[in-house]
Design a protein around this motif. Structure first.
Motif, mmCIF file in Angstrom:
data_model
loop_
_atom_site.group_PDB
_atom_site.id
_atom_site.type_symbol
_atom_site.label_atom_id
_atom_site.label_comp_id
_atom_site.label_asym_id
_atom_site.label_seq_id
_atom_site.Cartn_x
_atom_site.Cartn_y
_atom_site.Cartn_z
ATOM 1 N N LYS A 123 -1.441 14.656 26.712
ATOM 2 C CA LYS A 123 -2.028 15.298 27.899
ATOM 3 C C LYS A 123 -0.951 15.888 28.803
ATOM 4 O O LYS A 123 -1.101 17.003 29.322
ATOM 5 C CB LYS A 123 -2.865 14.272 28.662
ATOM 6 C CG LYS A 123 -4.081 13.783 27.890
ATOM 7 C CD LYS A 123 -4.680 12.539 28.513
ATOM 8 C CE LYS A 123 -5.715 11.916 27.583
ATOM 9 N NZ LYS A 123 -6.198 10.598 28.070
ATOM 10 N N PHE A 175 0.421 18.876 27.173
ATOM 11 C CA PHE A 175 -0.570 19.949 27.248
ATOM 12 C C PHE A 175 -0.420 20.711 28.552
ATOM 13 O O PHE A 175 -0.440 21.951 28.580
ATOM 14 C CB PHE A 175 -1.981 19.366 27.134
ATOM 15 C CG PHE A 175 -3.077 20.370 27.382
ATOM 16 C CD1 PHE A 175 -3.449 21.260 26.397
ATOM 17 C CD2 PHE A 175 -3.729 20.412 28.609
ATOM 18 C CE1 PHE A 175 -4.453 22.189 26.623
ATOM 19 C CE2 PHE A 175 -4.733 21.336 28.841
ATOM 20 C CZ PHE A 175 -5.102 22.232 27.845
ATOM 21 N N CYS A 233 0.826 24.577 28.763
ATOM 22 C CA CYS A 233 -0.002 25.573 29.456
ATOM 23 C C CYS A 233 0.794 26.275 30.553
ATOM 24 O O CYS A 233 0.642 27.488 30.761
ATOM 25 C CB CYS A 233 -1.241 24.907 30.055
ATOM 26 S SG CYS A 233 -2.458 24.400 28.819
ATOM 27 N N GLY A 281 -4.042 17.273 35.601
ATOM 28 C CA GLY A 281 -5.403 17.721 35.303
ATOM 29 C C GLY A 281 -5.810 17.500 33.874
ATOM 30 O O GLY A 281 -7.012 17.378 33.572
ATOM 31 N N ALA A 282 -4.834 17.421 32.959
ATOM 32 C CA ALA A 282 -5.171 17.191 31.556
ATOM 33 C C ALA A 282 -5.831 15.841 31.333
ATOM 34 O O ALA A 282 -6.558 15.660 30.350
ATOM 35 C CB ALA A 282 -3.913 17.304 30.693
ATOM 36 N N ILE A 290 -9.777 16.064 31.282
ATOM 37 C CA ILE A 290 -10.475 16.891 30.302
ATOM 38 C C ILE A 290 -11.597 16.074 29.670
ATOM 39 O O ILE A 290 -11.368 14.954 29.203
ATOM 40 C CB ILE A 290 -9.499 17.386 29.214
ATOM 41 C CG1 ILE A 290 -8.455 18.318 29.829
ATOM 42 C CG2 ILE A 290 -10.246 18.105 28.092
ATOM 43 C CD1 ILE A 290 -7.389 18.772 28.848
ATOM 44 N N PRO A 291 -12.832 16.606 29.624
ATOM 45 C CA PRO A 291 -13.927 15.846 29.006
ATOM 46 C C PRO A 291 -13.782 15.782 27.489
ATOM 47 O O PRO A 291 -13.086 16.610 26.884
ATOM 48 C CB PRO A 291 -15.179 16.648 29.416
ATOM 49 C CG PRO A 291 -14.678 18.033 29.672
ATOM 50 C CD PRO A 291 -13.277 17.878 30.199
ATOM 51 N N ASP A 292 -14.453 14.825 26.883
ATOM 52 C CA ASP A 292 -14.428 14.624 25.433
ATOM 53 C C ASP A 292 -12.990 14.520 24.929
ATOM 54 O O ASP A 292 -12.497 15.359 24.180
ATOM 55 C CB ASP A 292 -15.167 15.767 24.728
ATOM 56 C CG ASP A 292 -15.533 15.399 23.279
ATOM 57 O OD1 ASP A 292 -15.200 14.277 22.857
ATOM 58 O OD2 ASP A 292 -16.127 16.247 22.598
ATOM 59 N N GLN A 293 -12.330 13.449 25.357
ATOM 60 C CA GLN A 293 -10.908 13.264 25.066
ATOM 61 C C GLN A 293 -10.613 13.204 23.569
ATOM 62 O O GLN A 293 -9.597 13.732 23.109
ATOM 63 C CB GLN A 293 -10.412 11.986 25.744
ATOM 64 C CG GLN A 293 -10.402 12.031 27.254
ATOM 65 C CD GLN A 293 -9.232 12.829 27.793
ATOM 66 O OE1 GLN A 293 -8.190 12.893 27.175
ATOM 67 N NE2 GLN A 293 -9.410 13.449 28.948
ATOM 68 N N PHE A 347 -10.506 16.661 22.087
ATOM 69 C CA PHE A 347 -9.331 17.355 22.604
ATOM 70 C C PHE A 347 -8.058 16.897 21.906
ATOM 71 O O PHE A 347 -7.239 17.718 21.477
ATOM 72 C CB PHE A 347 -9.220 17.121 24.110
ATOM 73 C CG PHE A 347 -7.849 17.382 24.667
ATOM 74 C CD1 PHE A 347 -7.360 18.667 24.786
ATOM 75 C CD2 PHE A 347 -7.021 16.321 25.046
ATOM 76 C CE1 PHE A 347 -6.080 18.912 25.279
ATOM 77 C CE2 PHE A 347 -5.754 16.548 25.548
ATOM 78 C CZ PHE A 347 -5.280 17.846 25.656
ATOM 79 N N TRP A 404 -5.736 19.252 19.686
ATOM 80 C CA TRP A 404 -4.412 19.525 20.250
ATOM 81 C C TRP A 404 -3.304 19.041 19.329
ATOM 82 O O TRP A 404 -2.203 19.599 19.326
ATOM 83 C CB TRP A 404 -4.297 18.868 21.617
ATOM 84 C CG TRP A 404 -3.041 19.186 22.351
ATOM 85 C CD1 TRP A 404 -2.086 18.304 22.767
ATOM 86 C CD2 TRP A 404 -2.583 20.478 22.754
ATOM 87 N NE1 TRP A 404 -1.081 18.952 23.402
ATOM 88 C CE2 TRP A 404 -1.346 20.299 23.413
ATOM 89 C CE3 TRP A 404 -3.094 21.762 22.628
ATOM 90 C CZ2 TRP A 404 -0.620 21.356 23.934
ATOM 91 C CZ3 TRP A 404 -2.376 22.817 23.153
ATOM 92 C CH2 TRP A 404 -1.157 22.611 23.791
#
Length: 462
Positions: free
Chosen positions: A90, A93, A97, A137-138, A141-144, A147, A151
């Motif tokens: 995360k 990520f 980004c 913010g990572a 994130i929904p549905d870890q 993701f 990722w």
């Protein structure tokens, strides 16, 4: 504004100016890359801390109200959401980004006077806040699970691409080095002797490494993986050396020679050694029915007893090499080389002549027109006439480096059992990644030799 304003000034810009006043003169392009590298190092350190069980246990022991604090920030009962491979994914990520957005933002910037260039070269506090917000913010994130699974493949792809760029630039560097020194030999015979000396030294190192690996990583019984790989990689080095000096290659590429092959051979031996060191240990039963480790040097077993020292020193060296690769890969020459753009022969001759080099340095000093000293560090605005490096390519390389760090810290495909303390215990995924990188490097170099023969109508230049 009175006293409050003066106090704020002492705690703000005045304090920064006082601290930076003793720093040496720096170019604007260098300071910008240094700041982005500093952000990269900061997030990398956080990732290493997140993968450390030792740090997590020390925090539980020494931080008062640790359990209540973890519940307060919704990180689990014992902050389990802030440690482990999922937390590193995360955070990386967010960093990836951050650099990818700047890559898109800085595409086709050729003038440092534009608004986008000003944003790239400044607003460091705001950028730090944005980077922290993206990394934080990572975690929301929904549905870890979906993701993390998706990722992981993105990270593996980016990590392999980062390795490929380094290998391409290494091959390009080897060709450029030989071509420059060969051009210098046309002006001074000293370069011929130096070329022969360095080539002999490179091959001596490669042969010595091959012999030492055969002695310490093999034995009369067992160690079949090690024997085969050492033999195959040694044979590949001999093969590319013979191809490089073959008459058919020499006719199409007069600058091809043993110097490039020596550089590639040394790098192949390094990757072979690194791969063998990263392989999981093999154990057998001795005559007393005790498990003993084989196919590794005996002295290395003693070195790994102090795991904290080995892990800390090894991790620092590793990520120092990653950072160095990022910065050297983001120069304009490197970005142009990846697109097939190379300097002219006249430029190369200038670069290897000592007299002209001194003149070039003095000329560069005279052209540093715009110098400002605003109470702190002296800044040379070296991008007044144009950008020194490609902004977009710089951010893209750091984007790939973020993914490479993420995969490296989490042991690539052995992420579930990954710990920073076991960083050098060895896994099959790391072993095969290094071995494949070794073979890809050989294939890239071999292709640069035989490509003019396969496509005689095309023009190839290195």
């Amino acid at each position: 504004f009175g006293v409050p304003f003066q106090l704020a000034c002492c705690c703000g810009t005045a304090a920064c100016s006082l601290c930076c006043k003793c720093c040496p003169k720096i170019k604007q392009s260098t300071s910008t890359r240094f700041m982005y590298a500093l952000y990269f190092i900061l997030v990398t350190i956080i990732c290493c801390v997140m993968m450390s069980t030792t740090v997590a246990n020390e925090m539980k022991t020494h931080i008062p109200f640790y359990k209540q604090m973890c519940k307060g920030i919704q990180a689990g009962e014992m902050c389990e959401k802030l440690v482990g491979y999922s937390a590193v994914y995360k955070v990386c990520f967010g960093m990836a980004c951050f650099f990818f957005l700047f890559f898109l933002f800085t595409i086709k910037i050729n003038n440092s006077k534009s608004c986008r260039a000003y944003i790239h070269n400044g607003f460091w506090l705001i950028k730090l806040i944005v980077l922290a917000a993206m990394c934080s913010g990572a975690f929301f994130i929904p549905d870890q699970d979906t993701f993390l699974n998706a990722w992981r493949y993105v990270g593996a792809t980016g990590g392999f691409l980062f390795i490929a760029i380094q290998l391409i630039l290494l091959v390009e560097f080897a060709h450029k080095w030989n071509k420059n020194w060969t051009a210098g030999a046309n002006h001074k015979q000293m370069w011929n002797g130096l070329l022969a000396l360095v080539t002999l030294l490179l091959y001596s190192v490669a042969v010595a490494a091959l012999v030492l690996m055969a002695l310490f990583y093999t034995r009369s019984e067992g160690c079949m993986y090690n024997k085969v790989l050492i033999g195959v990689n040694g044979g590949l080095c001999l093969f590319v050396s013979l191809v490089a000096i073959s008459p058919c290659v020499q006719n199409r590429q007069p600058h091809s020679g043993l110097l490039q092959s020596g550089v590639i051979s040394c790098y192949v031996m390094y990757l072979t050694f690194s791969a063998l060191s990263s392989k999981p240990p093999e154990t057998i039963l001795d005559e007393n029915n005790r498990n003993i480790t084989i196919c590794v040097p005996e002295f290395s077993q003693g070195l790994h007893r102090d795991e904290n020292l080995v892990t800390g020193l090894g991790t620092t060296i590793l990520f120092g090499c990653i950072l160095y690769s990022c910065l050297t890969s983001t120069t304009r020459a490197s970005s142009e080389a990846l697109r097939g753009i190379y300097a002219t022969a006249e430029t190369e001759v200038i670069l290897i002549t000592f007299t002209n080099l001194c003149c070039f340095l003095s000329l560069t000093a005279d052209t540093e027109e715009h110098v400002e000293k605003r109470g702190g560090q002296t800044v040379v605005y070296d991008e007044k006439k144009g950008t020194v490096y490609s902004y977009a390519y710089f951010h893209f390389v750091f984007f790939l480096a973020s993914l490479y760090v993420m995969m490296t810290v989490t042991h690539w495909f052995h992420y579930e059992s990954a710990q920073i303390e076991k960083f050098f215990t060895g896994t099959w995924s790391i072993f095969w990644i290094k071995m494949v990188s070794c073979w890809v490097c050989v294939c890239l170099y071999l292709w640069t030799l035989i490509a003019p023969l396969c496509c005689p109508t095309r023009e190839f230049s290195v």
